[in-house]
Design a protein around this motif. Structure first.
Motif, mmCIF file in Angstrom:
data_model
loop_
_atom_site.group_PDB
_atom_site.id
_atom_site.type_symbol
_atom_site.label_atom_id
_atom_site.label_comp_id
_atom_site.label_asym_id
_atom_site.label_seq_id
_atom_site.Cartn_x
_atom_site.Cartn_y
_atom_site.Cartn_z
ATOM 1 N N GLU A 14 0.723 -1.088 0.143
ATOM 2 C CA GLU A 14 0.056 -0.106 0.072
ATOM 3 C C GLU A 14 0.715 1.421 0.057
ATOM 4 O OE1 GLU A 14 0.210 -0.986 4.499
ATOM 5 O OE2 GLU A 14 0.343 -2.264 2.604
ATOM 6 N N LEU A 15 1.983 1.187 0.055
ATOM 7 C CA LEU A 15 2.882 2.228 0.163
ATOM 8 C C LEU A 15 3.014 2.963 -1.429
ATOM 9 C CD1 LEU A 15 6.323 0.955 1.797
ATOM 10 C CD2 LEU A 15 4.414 2.497 2.757
ATOM 11 N N ARG A 32 -1.370 4.182 5.900
ATOM 12 C CA ARG A 32 -1.944 3.707 7.288
ATOM 13 C C ARG A 32 -1.250 4.804 8.132
ATOM 14 N NH1 ARG A 32 0.996 -1.501 8.375
ATOM 15 N NH2 ARG A 32 2.443 -0.032 9.247
ATOM 16 N N ALA A 33 -0.169 5.244 8.158
ATOM 17 C CA ALA A 33 0.262 5.964 9.106
ATOM 18 C C ALA A 33 -0.015 7.475 8.842
ATOM 19 C CB ALA A 33 1.871 5.668 9.605
ATOM 20 N N SER A 34 -0.534 7.740 7.844
ATOM 21 C CA SER A 34 -0.347 9.230 7.116
ATOM 22 C C SER A 34 0.721 9.787 7.255
ATOM 23 C CB SER A 34 -1.570 9.833 8.080
ATOM 24 O OG SER A 34 -2.819 9.322 7.907
ATOM 25 N N SER A 35 1.879 9.387 6.933
ATOM 26 C CA SER A 35 3.131 9.934 6.832
ATOM 27 C C SER A 35 3.776 9.903 5.455
ATOM 28 C CB SER A 35 4.042 9.472 7.920
ATOM 29 O OG SER A 35 4.175 8.043 7.986
ATOM 30 N N TYR A 36 5.064 10.790 5.332
ATOM 31 C CA TYR A 36 5.757 10.772 4.205
ATOM 32 C C TYR A 36 7.089 10.706 4.561
ATOM 33 C CZ TYR A 36 1.228 12.555 2.180
ATOM 34 O OH TYR A 36 0.024 12.915 1.612
ATOM 35 N N PHE A 37 7.973 10.128 3.678
ATOM 36 C CA PHE A 37 9.348 9.868 3.776
ATOM 37 C C PHE A 37 9.978 10.401 2.400
ATOM 38 C CE2 PHE A 37 7.160 6.737 6.563
ATOM 39 C CZ PHE A 37 7.897 7.131 7.588
ATOM 40 N N GLN A 38 11.265 10.885 2.337
ATOM 41 C CA GLN A 38 11.837 11.257 1.414
ATOM 42 C C GLN A 38 13.101 10.364 1.133
ATOM 43 O OE1 GLN A 38 14.239 14.859 0.113
ATOM 44 N NE2 GLN A 38 11.821 15.409 -0.143
ATOM 45 N N THR A 94 0.909 -6.728 9.042
ATOM 46 C CA THR A 94 0.538 -5.891 7.875
ATOM 47 C C THR A 94 0.223 -6.591 6.735
ATOM 48 O OG1 THR A 94 2.959 -5.755 7.293
ATOM 49 C CG2 THR A 94 2.255 -3.990 8.544
ATOM 50 N N ALA A 95 0.746 -7.728 6.241
ATOM 51 C CA ALA A 95 0.266 -8.755 5.188
ATOM 52 C C ALA A 95 -1.218 -8.847 5.325
ATOM 53 C CB ALA A 95 1.322 -9.830 5.310
ATOM 54 N N ALA A 96 -1.562 -9.529 6.687
ATOM 55 C CA ALA A 96 -2.991 -9.864 6.880
ATOM 56 C C ALA A 96 -4.146 -8.556 6.688
ATOM 57 C CB ALA A 96 -3.282 -10.186 8.234
#
Length: 108
Positions: A14-15, A32-38, A94-96
């Motif tokens: 889902e990323l 899922r976490a409502s976060s962003y990473f670069q 997370t897989a489930a």
């Protein structure tokens, strides 16, 4: 035991990974976490290889072909540790959750 000698984990499907404005930079959205990473181009490539099918040897070889430099197994292990810490990799939980939602891969 090193991660590269065991079965490699899969990235969370889902990323969402999209190119950032800068060349060679990407944004990873974790809905899922409502976060962003670069992340950089090399990290994006490695993340895209984590499909649950590739061996460490194949990923290291593909990295060498793509970037023209070797990726040591220890470097892949470091990446896996960092990716796990950021929550980019599937766990049993997370897989489930992904299976329930029918999530699909969103990598470039």
């Amino acid at each position: 035991m090193s991660e590269v000698t065991a079965e490699l984990p899969s990235r969370r499907p889902e990323l969402v990974v999209v190119p950032a404005g800068e060349t060679g930079r990407y944004v990873v959205k974790d809905p899922r976490a409502s976060s962003y990473f670069q992340i950089g181009e090399e990290e994006c490539f490695l993340l895209s290889q984590l499909d649950g099918q590739q061996s460490a040897e194949r990923i290291c070889a593909a990295f060498a072909v793509r970037f023209g430099e070797a990726l040591a197994p220890e470097e892949l292990d470091e990446f896996l540790t960092a990716a796990r810490a950021q929550g980019f990799l599937e766990t049993e939980r997370t897989a489930a959750e992904a299976a329930e939602k029918g999530d699909r891969s969103n990598l470039p």
